[in-house]
Scaffold this active site. Structure first.
Site, PDB file in Angstrom:
ATOM      1  N   LYS A  81      15.426   6.861   2.751  1.00 62.08           N
ATOM      2  CA  LYS A  81      15.455   6.013   1.551  1.00 62.08           C
ATOM      3  C   LYS A  81      15.625   6.858   0.283  1.00 62.08           C
ATOM      4  CE  LYS A  81      11.384   4.101   2.072  1.00 62.08           C
ATOM      5  NZ  LYS A  81      10.873   4.810   3.259  1.00 62.08           N
ATOM      6  N   ARG A 114       4.246  17.949   0.728  1.00 66.75           N
ATOM      7  CA  ARG A 114       3.471  16.724   0.507  1.00 66.75           C
ATOM      8  C   ARG A 114       2.246  16.704   1.403  1.00 66.75           C
ATOM      9  NH1 ARG A 114       7.329  11.470   0.427  1.00 66.75           N
ATOM     10  NH2 ARG A 114       5.401  10.599   1.219  1.00 66.75           N
ATOM     11  N   ARG A 172       1.020   6.505   8.473  1.00 65.99           N
ATOM     12  CA  ARG A 172       2.098   5.903   7.663  1.00 65.99           C
ATOM     13  C   ARG A 172       2.998   5.023   8.530  1.00 65.99           C
ATOM     14  NH1 ARG A 172       4.372  11.226   5.267  1.00 65.99           N
ATOM     15  NH2 ARG A 172       5.935   9.951   4.227  1.00 65.99           N
TER      16      ARG A 172
HETATM   17  P1  AMP Z   1       6.456   7.295  -0.176  1.00 66.95           P
HETATM   18  O1  AMP Z   1       6.818   8.429  -1.090  1.00 66.95           O
HETATM   19  O2  AMP Z   1       7.218   6.046  -0.453  1.00 66.95           O
HETATM   20  O3  AMP Z   1       6.490   7.701   1.283  1.00 66.95           O
HETATM   21  O4  AMP Z   1       4.933   6.924  -0.499  1.00 66.95           O
HETATM   22  C1  AMP Z   1       3.894   7.869  -0.311  1.00 66.95           C
HETATM   23  C2  AMP Z   1       2.548   7.166  -0.292  1.00 66.95           C
HETATM   24  O5  AMP Z   1       2.325   6.510  -1.545  1.00 66.95           O
HETATM   25  C3  AMP Z   1       2.401   6.064   0.751  1.00 66.95           C
HETATM   26  O6  AMP Z   1       2.046   6.559   2.038  1.00 66.95           O
HETATM   27  C4  AMP Z   1       1.291   5.227   0.128  1.00 66.95           C
HETATM   28  O7  AMP Z   1       0.034   5.842   0.260  1.00 66.95           O
HETATM   29  C5  AMP Z   1       1.663   5.272  -1.337  1.00 66.95           C
HETATM   30  N1  AMP Z   1       2.601   4.185  -1.696  1.00 66.95           N
HETATM   31  C6  AMP Z   1       3.879   4.313  -2.152  1.00 66.95           C
HETATM   32  N2  AMP Z   1       4.426   3.123  -2.385  1.00 66.95           N
HETATM   33  C7  AMP Z   1       3.477   2.198  -2.064  1.00 66.95           C
HETATM   34  C8  AMP Z   1       3.448   0.784  -2.074  1.00 66.95           C
HETATM   35  N3  AMP Z   1       4.519   0.067  -2.455  1.00 66.95           N
HETATM   36  N4  AMP Z   1       2.297   0.167  -1.676  1.00 66.95           N
HETATM   37  C9  AMP Z   1       1.217   0.880  -1.291  1.00 66.95           C
HETATM   38  N5  AMP Z   1       1.187   2.217  -1.243  1.00 66.95           N
HETATM   39  C10 AMP Z   1       2.300   2.882  -1.631  1.00 66.95           C
END
Ligand code: AMP
Length: 196
Positions: A13, A139, A150
């Site tokens: 993404k 990360r 996740r």
């Molecule tokens: P990502 O970078 O999109 O993989 O997001 C990393 C982490 O941020 C996720 O595992 C969640 O802990 C948090 N996070 C990001 N976007 C959301 C969302 N829309 N709702 C809830 N938690 C989120």
């Protein structure tokens, strides 16, 4: 153009969003990036989100919806945006619908990147290796334990969004296992159709 990119962690993404940004000139709104920035800055939201993010769980709908509501008010998002990592739950999708309705705006498409779960673990390992090679910090949630959490969060809370958007006639599903350039080309074809 208002787009959502859906797909599990490691589906591509972020990579594809960056390419669409170049093509469309609209910002990528990544809730993950915004939350990581809040954690790094030690803001009240960051303090609340820090531990749940590190464990691979989802931050509360209330916090995330608030962040997105503020962000789409900013000038650069007027022409459109690509949502990367939001919505992640049905309540978030409903909140987004309400936000857009109040502004008389509509989503153009929801693009889902379908990937084989077994390949994701390998992709994350590659992401960690690439990050380390660049000398950047890895990360906190790119470790096997958090990654498993996740994936479960995706399966249980985010995957139902496919049906949610399919019912609205907005869902386009792509094979995210193709080479990066082919996925980009497939997205470009969808965007052309939407723009036509
Ligand atoms: P990502 O970078 O999109 O993989 O997001 C990393 C982490 O941020 C996720 O595992 C969640 O802990 C948090 N996070 C990001 N976007 C959301 C969302 N829309 N709702 C809830 N938690 C989120």
């Amino acid at each position: 153009m208002r787009l959502i990119l859906l797909g599990p962690p490691g589906a591509g993404k972020g990579t594809q969003s960056a390419r669409i940004v170049e093509r469309l000139g609209v910002p990528q709104l990544s809730t993950g990036d915004m939350l990581r920035a809040a954690v790094a800055a030690g803001t009240p939201i960051g303090l609340k989100a820090k531990d749940v993010m590190a464990s691979g769980g989802l931050v509360s709908d209330e916090i995330v919806v608030g962040i997105v509501a503020d962000r789409i008010e900013e000038a650069d998002a007027r022409k459109g945006f690509i949502l990367d990592g939001f919505p992640r739950t049905v309540p978030q999708a409903r909140a987004l619908d309400t936000m857009l309705r109040e502004k008389n705006l509509q989503l153009d498409a929801v693009i889902e990147l379908k990937v084989d779960e077994n390949a994701l673990v390998e992709r994350i390992a590659t992401r960690v290796a690439d990050t380390l090679a660049r000398g950047e910090p890895v990360r906190k949630d790119d470790n096997p334990e958090a990654f498993k959490t996740r994936l479960v969060a995706y399966r249980e809370q985010t995957a139902p969004l496919s049906e949610y958007y399919a019912q609205k006639g907005l869902l386009r599903v792509l094979d995210g296992m193709q080479p990066i350039d082919e996925v980009t080309a497939a997205i470009a074809r969808i965007l052309q159709t939407e723009a036509a």
